[in-house]
Design a protein around this motif. Structure first.
Motif, PDB file in Angstrom:
ATOM      1  N   ASP A  62       0.851  -1.186   0.000  1.00 42.62           N
ATOM      2  CA  ASP A  62       0.000   0.000   0.000  1.00 42.62           C
ATOM      3  C   ASP A  62       0.890   1.241   0.000  1.00 42.62           C
ATOM      4  OD1 ASP A  62      -1.720   2.129   0.451  1.00 42.62           O
ATOM      5  OD2 ASP A  62      -2.825   1.117   2.051  1.00 42.62           O
ATOM      6  N   GLU A  63       0.898   1.963  -1.112  1.00 41.85           N
ATOM      7  CA  GLU A  63       1.780   3.123  -1.257  1.00 41.85           C
ATOM      8  C   GLU A  63       1.353   4.314  -0.413  1.00 41.85           C
ATOM      9  OE1 GLU A  63       2.501   4.058  -5.358  1.00 41.85           O
ATOM     10  OE2 GLU A  63       3.058   1.997  -5.824  1.00 41.85           O
ATOM     11  N   SER A  64       0.152   4.261   0.158  1.00 46.12           N
ATOM     12  CA  SER A  64      -0.299   5.376   0.987  1.00 46.12           C
ATOM     13  C   SER A  64       0.123   5.208   2.451  1.00 46.12           C
ATOM     14  CB  SER A  64      -1.823   5.517   0.903  1.00 46.12           C
ATOM     15  OG  SER A  64      -2.448   4.405   1.523  1.00 46.12           O
TER      16      SER A  64
END
Length: 117
Positions: A62-64
């Protein structure tokens, strides 16, 4: 267990293979998360022996989210340097030694895993 450069390199290669397979296949990723031991054994074709540690696989794709891992403290008395590395340290190449130790510290778990294959 001795932490060697060879084990670190093997471990890094295993991590790359596992990550690439997980990125390519959600089924493989789910398998790796749910049952890492059998999945790693399947990929490597080798049985994990004398497992006295638990293997936990977390999906950190998850890049967030920023993930932060606190590794186990490494026992530097078990660090095994090659003759060349010892010569560099004896010659005053401290930054090289520090970089080597830092690199090994990052891969301690990987070294442990590889040594049990």
């Amino acid at each position: 267990m001795n932490y060697t450069l060879q084990n670190l390199e093997k471990g890094e290669e295993l991590i790359k293979v596992l990550a690439n397979k997980a990125w390519e296949s959600s089924t493989f990723k789910d398998q790796l998360i749910k049952n890492p031991v059998s999945t790693i054994e399947e990929v490597t074709g080798k049985k994990l022996s004398n497992l006295d540690k638990k293997i936990v696989v977390e999906d950190q794709s998850d890049e967030s989210v920023i993930y932060f891992n606190i590794p186990a403290k490494m026992d530097l008395d078990e660090l095994e340097l090659t003759e060349e590395q010892l010569e560099m340290i004896a010659g005053g190449a401290t930054p090289v030694a520090v970089a080597y130790v830092a690199g090994v510290a990052i891969g301690v778990g990987v070294c442990w895993l590889v040594s049990h294959l």
